[in-house]
Design a protein around this motif. Structure first.
Motif, PDB file in Angstrom:
ATOM      1  N   ARG A  36       0.725  -1.313   0.005  1.00  0.00           N
ATOM      2  CA  ARG A  36       0.044  -0.024   0.068  1.00  0.00           C
ATOM      3  C   ARG A  36       0.674   1.231  -0.005  1.00  0.00           C
ATOM      4  O   ARG A  36       1.838   1.368   0.735  1.00  0.00           O
ATOM      5  CB  ARG A  36      -1.051   0.059   1.094  1.00  0.00           C
ATOM      6  N   GLU A  68      -2.392   6.851   3.064  1.00  0.00           N
ATOM      7  CA  GLU A  68      -3.070   5.867   2.155  1.00  0.00           C
ATOM      8  C   GLU A  68      -4.576   6.504   1.550  1.00  0.00           C
ATOM      9  O   GLU A  68      -4.925   6.256   0.424  1.00  0.00           O
ATOM     10  CB  GLU A  68      -3.157   4.443   2.436  1.00  0.00           C
ATOM     11  N   SER A 108      -4.732   1.315  -1.822  1.00  0.00           N
ATOM     12  CA  SER A 108      -3.609   2.014  -2.364  1.00  0.00           C
ATOM     13  C   SER A 108      -2.464   1.260  -2.811  1.00  0.00           C
ATOM     14  O   SER A 108      -1.346   1.359  -3.059  1.00  0.00           O
ATOM     15  CB  SER A 108      -3.065   3.305  -1.236  1.00  0.00           C
TER      16      SER A 108
END
Length: 447
Positions: free
Chosen positions: A352, A370, A385
């Protein structure tokens, strides 16, 4: 507002059902009384707010200040309102919901009002379990979720006693926009009813004796670490590896919110997903993990219908370069023009993105964390993400970006799909919690 369950008794909590609405239609199923003892009979009425006065249709009342309606018979009286669920996400929709407990209507200075439900913690938990997942979920998943939902809420209430721990933050240094959103977002109540906190969609969701029994079996049980209730975060699907707390929120380490490989055995994440090539391979050829599930019987039993519309384990999105520039301008208020590159700056162990550089024809900006990344590149939010970026068109001026991603949500803590599969495999709730929150203990906070 409520205090933590430190005296051995079940607390009553304040849940924000609707914030800052122009008007509200309320249906009372049963009789209620206001703070002065006046009877408000069963039926429907509409409420608006004008200059701090609540005005109600019919001959009910007009009064200044907040209005509290307490059920005459707490076991039989209910109220219904229309609420918006999935706010700002791709499944946003309106839904009529029904609640038990006390109803508070709070006037705001801008001629709007906020709706609050005061309800016992265990009643709240029963609804949360059947709102976050379907009421047909297996018992072990329902028990695990009851413990973490109870723990998360008590941790938020505990944090309110420690202002230094109540945190959201932003950084707008030159060329950088870093934001994350956490506990102090609500000031008039303990917790909201939507995905920002935990889904709480009323008593009509509670239609399973199995879930009721699961919540009852874990009554008062709380996940703890060093004697305090755990801030037990969870998301829909980690994508194969859960994420570190610091990728999504503050920069302090939380010992039990660390990356965990979402599969059997003792394999540990080794950080390779922070590398672009390794992440691409991981997304294209996913590992054998619990949340890599395409079993329709399992998914239909644990996911609500609006959650079934999402490709949650692996997903792909085409984003035109011009559209990306418009989204960034709309969401962040920064005009970078047509976007020519999306450059990862820093990733967490699950892959992420923690920071992403947006490069446009008119400038560049580093954005994080994120959730802000997910928000800036979508009309609602990207699923996660954890994505790699490919391009269409000329390398120096792409026509579009192809985002290939893993998972749904921030990925921190329990993976709901992974936990569901573990439950279907016969793994008990204590082991599920130990898997996702290493080093924690289950304690009895109240009987």
């Amino acid at each position: 507002m409520t205090t933590p369950a430190q005296d051995g008794h079940e607390p009553t909590i304040a849940v924000g059902l609707v914030e800052n609405t122009d008007s509200l239609a309320v249906r009372l199923e049963g009789d209620y009384r206001n703070a002065s003892g006046r009877l408000v009979s069963a039926g429907e009425f509409k409420v608006t707010c004008r200059e701090n006065f609540l005005q109600c249709s019919g001959d009910l009342f007009t009064q200044t200040g907040l209005l509290e309606l307490t059920p005459v018979d707490p076991d039989a009286c209910l109220f219904s309102i229309e609420a918006t669920i999935g706010i700002d996400f791709h499944w946003q929709q309106k839904e009529t919901q029904t609640f038990s407990g006390r109803l508070t209507l709070l006037p705001r200075d801008d001629n709007r009002l906020t709706v609050i439900n005061h309800v016992s913690l265990e009643s709240y938990i029963r609804s949360v379990i059947c709102s976050e997942m379907r009421s047909t979920s297996p018992a072990a998943l329902a028990k695990a979720h009851a413990v973490i939902s109870r723990s998360w809420l008590l941790a938020q209430l505990d944090a309110m006693s420690f202002p230094s721990e109540t945190s959201s933050s932003q950084s707008d240094r030159l060329g950088e926009r870093v934001r994350w959103y956490d506990r102090q977002a609500h000031t008039d109540f303990d917790v909201c009813a939507d995905d920002h906190c935990q889904r709480y969609q009323g008593v009509r969701r509670i239609d399973s004796p199995q879930v009721i029994a699961a919540v009852k079996a874990t009554r008062g049980q709380v996940l703890t670490y060093n004697g305090r209730a755990c801030d037990a975060r969870f998301s829909k699907c980690c994508g194969g590896i859960s994420e570190d707390f610091r990728t999504a929120w503050g920069d302090e380490a939380v010992d039990y919110l660390v990356p965990v490989f979402d599969g059997p055995g003792s394999k540990k994440p080794d950080g390779l997903l922070e590398d672009e090539a390794a992440l691409g391979e991981y997304i294209a050829n996913p590992p054998d993990v619990y949340c890599n599930c395409d079993d329709e019987q399992i998914l239909s039993q644990v996911l609500n219908e609006y959650d079934r519309q999402t490709e949650f384990f692996r997903w792909q999105l085409r984003l035109e370069a011009v559209q990306a520039g418009r989204l960034i301008n709309d969401k962040l208020g920064v005009n970078l023009g047509r976007i020519v590159a999306l450059k990862p700056v820093e990733r967490g162990i699950s892959g992420r993105l923690k920071h992403l550089r947006l490069v446009g024809e008119s400038g560049s900006l580093v954005v994080g964390k994120e959730l802000e990344i997910r928000r800036s590149l979508s009309p609602s939010h990207l699923y996660s993400s954890a994505f790699i970026v490919e391009t269409e068109g000329p390398a120096d001026k792409p026509d579009a970006f192809i985002l290939k991603g893993a998972g749904w949500g921030h990925g921190v803590g329990l993976c709901q799909i992974g936990a569901a599969v573990m439950a279907f495999e016969g793994i008990d709730y204590e082991e599920i919690l130990e898997h996702y929150y290493p080093g924690t203990t289950i304690e009895q906070f109240y009987e």
